[in-house]
Write an enzyme that holds these catalytic residues in place. Structure first.
Site, PDB file in Angstrom:
ATOM      1  N   ASP A  25      88.416 130.805  46.020  1.00  0.00           N
ATOM      2  CA  ASP A  25      87.665 129.717  46.661  1.00  0.00           C
ATOM      3  C   ASP A  25      87.547 128.513  45.723  1.00  0.00           C
ATOM      4  O   ASP A  25      87.514 128.681  44.498  1.00  0.00           O
ATOM      5  CB  ASP A  25      86.265 130.241  47.050  1.00  0.00           C
ATOM      6  CG  ASP A  25      85.616 129.374  48.117  1.00  0.00           C
ATOM      7  OD1 ASP A  25      86.293 128.462  48.641  1.00  0.00           O
ATOM      8  OD2 ASP A  25      84.435 129.595  48.423  1.00  0.00           O
ATOM      9  N   ASN A  27      89.409 125.409  46.135  1.00  0.00           N
ATOM     10  CA  ASN A  27      90.572 124.502  46.059  1.00  0.00           C
ATOM     11  C   ASN A  27      90.213 123.100  46.543  1.00  0.00           C
ATOM     12  O   ASN A  27      90.573 122.106  45.917  1.00  0.00           O
ATOM     13  CB  ASN A  27      91.719 125.018  46.942  1.00  0.00           C
ATOM     14  CG  ASN A  27      92.302 126.306  46.428  1.00  0.00           C
ATOM     15  OD1 ASN A  27      92.065 126.692  45.297  1.00  0.00           O
ATOM     16  ND2 ASN A  27      93.075 126.979  47.272  1.00  0.00           N
ATOM     17  N   GLY A  28      89.507 123.046  47.670  1.00  0.00           N
ATOM     18  CA  GLY A  28      89.171 121.756  48.263  1.00  0.00           C
ATOM     19  C   GLY A  28      88.282 120.946  47.328  1.00  0.00           C
ATOM     20  O   GLY A  28      88.528 119.762  47.079  1.00  0.00           O
ATOM     21  N   ARG A  29      87.260 121.589  46.769  1.00  0.00           N
ATOM     22  CA  ARG A  29      86.329 120.882  45.882  1.00  0.00           C
ATOM     23  C   ARG A  29      87.027 120.430  44.598  1.00  0.00           C
ATOM     24  O   ARG A  29      86.770 119.355  44.073  1.00  0.00           O
ATOM     25  CB  ARG A  29      85.124 121.780  45.548  1.00  0.00           C
ATOM     26  CG  ARG A  29      84.052 121.734  46.620  1.00  0.00           C
ATOM     27  CD  ARG A  29      83.071 122.848  46.459  1.00  0.00           C
ATOM     28  NE  ARG A  29      83.667 124.126  46.845  1.00  0.00           N
ATOM     29  CZ  ARG A  29      83.208 125.296  46.435  1.00  0.00           C
ATOM     30  NH1 ARG A  29      82.183 125.363  45.614  1.00  0.00           N
ATOM     31  NH2 ARG A  29      83.787 126.404  46.842  1.00  0.00           N
ATOM     32  N   TRP A  30      87.949 121.266  44.111  1.00  0.00           N
ATOM     33  CA  TRP A  30      88.716 120.904  42.909  1.00  0.00           C
ATOM     34  C   TRP A  30      89.456 119.592  43.148  1.00  0.00           C
ATOM     35  O   TRP A  30      89.455 118.695  42.299  1.00  0.00           O
ATOM     36  CB  TRP A  30      89.706 122.037  42.592  1.00  0.00           C
ATOM     37  CG  TRP A  30      90.530 121.842  41.367  1.00  0.00           C
ATOM     38  CD1 TRP A  30      90.239 122.239  40.092  1.00  0.00           C
ATOM     39  CD2 TRP A  30      91.817 121.179  41.293  1.00  0.00           C
ATOM     40  NE1 TRP A  30      91.248 121.886  39.227  1.00  0.00           N
ATOM     41  CE2 TRP A  30      92.226 121.228  39.946  1.00  0.00           C
ATOM     42  CE3 TRP A  30      92.649 120.563  42.226  1.00  0.00           C
ATOM     43  CZ2 TRP A  30      93.444 120.693  39.518  1.00  0.00           C
ATOM     44  CZ3 TRP A  30      93.854 120.018  41.791  1.00  0.00           C
ATOM     45  CH2 TRP A  30      94.237 120.082  40.455  1.00  0.00           C
ATOM     46  N   ARG A  38      92.631 117.478  49.885  1.00  0.00           N
ATOM     47  CA  ARG A  38      92.348 118.915  49.739  1.00  0.00           C
ATOM     48  C   ARG A  38      93.631 119.711  49.494  1.00  0.00           C
ATOM     49  O   ARG A  38      93.638 120.710  48.772  1.00  0.00           O
ATOM     50  CB  ARG A  38      91.650 119.438  50.994  1.00  0.00           C
ATOM     51  CG  ARG A  38      90.232 118.929  51.165  1.00  0.00           C
ATOM     52  CD  ARG A  38      89.633 119.411  52.481  1.00  0.00           C
ATOM     53  NE  ARG A  38      89.614 120.856  52.572  1.00  0.00           N
ATOM     54  CZ  ARG A  38      88.685 121.635  52.016  1.00  0.00           C
ATOM     55  NH1 ARG A  38      87.681 121.102  51.349  1.00  0.00           N
ATOM     56  NH2 ARG A  38      88.733 122.940  52.145  1.00  0.00           N
ATOM     57  N   HIS A  42      95.026 123.189  47.119  1.00  0.00           N
ATOM     58  CA  HIS A  42      95.731 124.411  47.528  1.00  0.00           C
ATOM     59  C   HIS A  42      97.045 124.556  46.740  1.00  0.00           C
ATOM     60  O   HIS A  42      97.416 125.647  46.322  1.00  0.00           O
ATOM     61  CB  HIS A  42      96.025 124.380  49.034  1.00  0.00           C
ATOM     62  CG  HIS A  42      94.789 124.371  49.883  1.00  0.00           C
ATOM     63  ND1 HIS A  42      93.739 125.238  49.666  1.00  0.00           N
ATOM     64  CD2 HIS A  42      94.415 123.608  50.942  1.00  0.00           C
ATOM     65  CE1 HIS A  42      92.779 124.991  50.562  1.00  0.00           C
ATOM     66  NE2 HIS A  42      93.163 124.017  51.335  1.00  0.00           N
ATOM     67  N   ARG A  76      89.587 125.191  60.630  1.00  0.00           N
ATOM     68  CA  ARG A  76      89.671 123.989  59.795  1.00  0.00           C
ATOM     69  C   ARG A  76      90.468 122.909  60.524  1.00  0.00           C
ATOM     70  O   ARG A  76      91.179 123.212  61.482  1.00  0.00           O
ATOM     71  CB  ARG A  76      90.364 124.348  58.479  1.00  0.00           C
ATOM     72  CG  ARG A  76      89.501 125.248  57.648  1.00  0.00           C
ATOM     73  CD  ARG A  76      90.028 125.413  56.259  1.00  0.00           C
ATOM     74  NE  ARG A  76      89.038 126.136  55.486  1.00  0.00           N
ATOM     75  CZ  ARG A  76      88.967 126.141  54.165  1.00  0.00           C
ATOM     76  NH1 ARG A  76      89.839 125.465  53.461  1.00  0.00           N
ATOM     77  NH2 ARG A  76      88.035 126.822  53.552  1.00  0.00           N
ATOM     78  N   LEU A 136     103.289 146.315  40.225  1.00  0.00           N
ATOM     79  CA  LEU A 136     102.061 145.821  40.875  1.00  0.00           C
ATOM     80  C   LEU A 136     102.196 145.803  42.396  1.00  0.00           C
ATOM     81  O   LEU A 136     103.173 145.302  42.940  1.00  0.00           O
ATOM     82  CB  LEU A 136     101.785 144.394  40.373  1.00  0.00           C
ATOM     83  CG  LEU A 136     100.581 143.692  40.998  1.00  0.00           C
ATOM     84  CD1 LEU A 136      99.277 144.271  40.468  1.00  0.00           C
ATOM     85  CD2 LEU A 136     100.630 142.188  40.737  1.00  0.00           C
ATOM     86  N   ILE A 200      80.791 137.878  50.730  1.00  0.00           N
ATOM     87  CA  ILE A 200      82.029 138.637  50.938  1.00  0.00           C
ATOM     88  C   ILE A 200      82.896 137.947  52.007  1.00  0.00           C
ATOM     89  O   ILE A 200      84.105 138.129  52.055  1.00  0.00           O
ATOM     90  CB  ILE A 200      81.710 140.099  51.384  1.00  0.00           C
ATOM     91  CG1 ILE A 200      80.773 140.792  50.391  1.00  0.00           C
ATOM     92  CG2 ILE A 200      82.985 140.912  51.570  1.00  0.00           C
ATOM     93  CD1 ILE A 200      81.336 141.042  49.020  1.00  0.00           C
ATOM     94  N   GLU A 212      82.707 146.845  42.268  1.00  0.00           N
ATOM     95  CA  GLU A 212      81.859 145.990  41.421  1.00  0.00           C
ATOM     96  C   GLU A 212      82.126 144.530  41.793  1.00  0.00           C
ATOM     97  O   GLU A 212      83.288 144.100  41.850  1.00  0.00           O
ATOM     98  CB  GLU A 212      82.190 146.211  39.938  1.00  0.00           C
ATOM     99  CG  GLU A 212      81.835 147.591  39.432  1.00  0.00           C
ATOM    100  CD  GLU A 212      80.333 147.880  39.475  1.00  0.00           C
ATOM    101  OE1 GLU A 212      79.532 146.942  39.292  1.00  0.00           O
ATOM    102  OE2 GLU A 212      79.968 149.051  39.696  1.00  0.00           O
TER     103      GLU A 212
HETATM  104  C1  FPP Z   1      89.735 128.388  49.629  1.00  0.00           C
HETATM  105  O1  FPP Z   1      89.438 127.145  49.073  1.00  0.00           O
HETATM  106  C2  FPP Z   1      91.174 128.604  49.673  1.00  0.00           C
HETATM  107  C3  FPP Z   1      91.935 128.771  50.802  1.00  0.00           C
HETATM  108  C4  FPP Z   1      91.391 128.760  52.163  1.00  0.00           C
HETATM  109  C5  FPP Z   1      93.393 128.928  50.703  1.00  0.00           C
HETATM  110  C6  FPP Z   1      93.874 129.771  49.575  1.00  0.00           C
HETATM  111  C7  FPP Z   1      95.270 129.488  49.361  1.00  0.00           C
HETATM  112  C8  FPP Z   1      95.876 129.359  48.154  1.00  0.00           C
HETATM  113  C9  FPP Z   1      95.228 129.571  46.866  1.00  0.00           C
HETATM  114  C10 FPP Z   1      97.282 128.943  48.124  1.00  0.00           C
HETATM  115  C11 FPP Z   1      98.363 129.863  48.378  1.00  0.00           C
HETATM  116  C12 FPP Z   1      98.236 131.298  48.250  1.00  0.00           C
HETATM  117  C13 FPP Z   1      99.299 132.123  48.223  1.00  0.00           C
HETATM  118  C14 FPP Z   1      99.084 133.577  48.231  1.00  0.00           C
HETATM  119  C15 FPP Z   1     100.692 131.625  48.152  1.00  0.00           C
HETATM  120  P1  FPP Z   1      88.634 126.106  49.972  1.00  0.00           P
HETATM  121  O2  FPP Z   1      89.624 125.218  50.661  1.00  0.00           O
HETATM  122  O3  FPP Z   1      87.693 126.833  50.872  1.00  0.00           O
HETATM  123  O4  FPP Z   1      87.861 125.300  48.876  1.00  0.00           O
HETATM  124  P2  FPP Z   1      86.428 124.605  49.037  1.00  0.00           P
HETATM  125  O5  FPP Z   1      85.434 125.711  49.243  1.00  0.00           O
HETATM  126  O6  FPP Z   1      86.259 123.911  47.739  1.00  0.00           O
HETATM  127  O7  FPP Z   1      86.535 123.661  50.196  1.00  0.00           O
END
Ligand code: FPP
Length: 255
Positions: A25, A27-30, A38, A42, A76, A136, A200, A212
């Site tokens: 979690d 990616n968007g905020r980053w 956004r 990702h 979304r 893995l 979760i 855990e």
């Molecule tokens: C949550 O961040 C992330 C996602 C909904 C997408 C996850 C996808 C990836 C990391 C890229 C690709 C993955 C693979 C396996 C190739 P968010 O958008 O909810 O972030 P935020 O909470 O900051 O808005």
């Protein structure tokens, strides 16, 4: 990689989790913090996926399960959903050869029938290519929901009952687990959620029963080897009791 390599080497391998499950979690905020779209978050998140997969291979962790797209993420904005789908296709095309070389067995969990035929094709190809690999076990949860997972298991069991192959009173926990995703591997030992939320979010709700839980403020694109090691060390320091008392567990350890 040199410094990271050393950090991984120094970890106590006897207390490692066998199976790690991660909600990636933040990616968007980053991206927003950097005044970027956004999608840039990702895209950067894919680099973190690669680094964490490589570290898991190096550590000899048996299974890694990543939540890439939940059944709720369809809500979304369409543009974000579309770019995420394109990202999955391109990431698969780019990464699968290296995963195969690293002896990774790749599987997707979730309802894939709604994905584009191109994405379904890439998913099927990558699974077939890596099916016999013994390293893995990398599971990507895509259009996955924990409630959906339980539902589809219940539907299969109900069909058996209807066919008079099973009595309702004979259904066991083990029966249910046979029909659930990840049936062929032990439950996650360590769950990590990045991005600061402590939920979760309908991930592996059945399988996480005794896992855990570890939450970190670090946003997924910033989750590096050091942050991963910190999570593993936190796990290694915990006593897993599975409902027993601390004394009972200590006795088991000495036996
Ligand atoms: C949550 O961040 C992330 C996602 C909904 C997408 C996850 C996808 C990836 C990391 C890229 C690709 C993955 C693979 C396996 C190739 P968010 O958008 O909810 O972030 P935020 O909470 O900051 O808005």
């Amino acid at each position: 990689m040199g410094k990271d390599h050393n950090l991984l080497e120094e970890l106590d391998k006897t207390t490692l989790p066998q199976h790690v499950a991660i909600i990636m979690d933040g990616n968007g905020r980053w991206a927003q913090k950097r005044l970027m779209p956004r999608f840039a978050g990702h895209k950067s998140g894919v680099n973190t996926v690669r680094a964490i997969v490589e570290a898991s291979v190096q550590l000899g962790i048996k299974a890694l399960t990543l939540f890439a797209f939940s059944s709720e993420n369809w809500q979304r904005p369409q543009k974000e959903v579309d770019t995420l789908m394109d990202l999955f296709v391109s990431a698969l095309e780019r990464e699968v050869a290296q995963l195969h070389k690293n002896n990774v067995c790749l599987k997707f969990i979730g309802d894939r029938t709604v994905f584009s035929s191109k994405l379904q094709q890439r998913i099927n190809e990558s699974e077939s290519l890596t099916a016999a690999n013994s390293g893995l076990q990398l599971s990507i949860a895509a259009n996955y929901g924990g409630k959906w997972d339980i539902l589809q298991a219940v539907q299969k069991i109900a069909a058996k009952v209807k066919a008079n192959e099973l009595e309702p009173s004979d259904i066991t926990v083990a029966d249910i687990e046979t029909y659930m995703c990840l049936a062929d591997m032990p439950a996650p030992d360590l769950f990590i959620r990045t991005g600061g939320e402590q939920r979760i979010s309908n991930f592996l709700i059945w399988q996480l029963a005794y896992t855990e839980l570890y939450f970190t403020e670090v946003l997924w694109p910033d989750f590096d080897i050091t942050a991963f090691i910190e999570a593993i060390k936190a796990y290694s320091g915990r006593q897993r009791r599975f409902g027993l008392t601390g004394e009972q567990v200590a006795k088991q350890g000495n036996a």
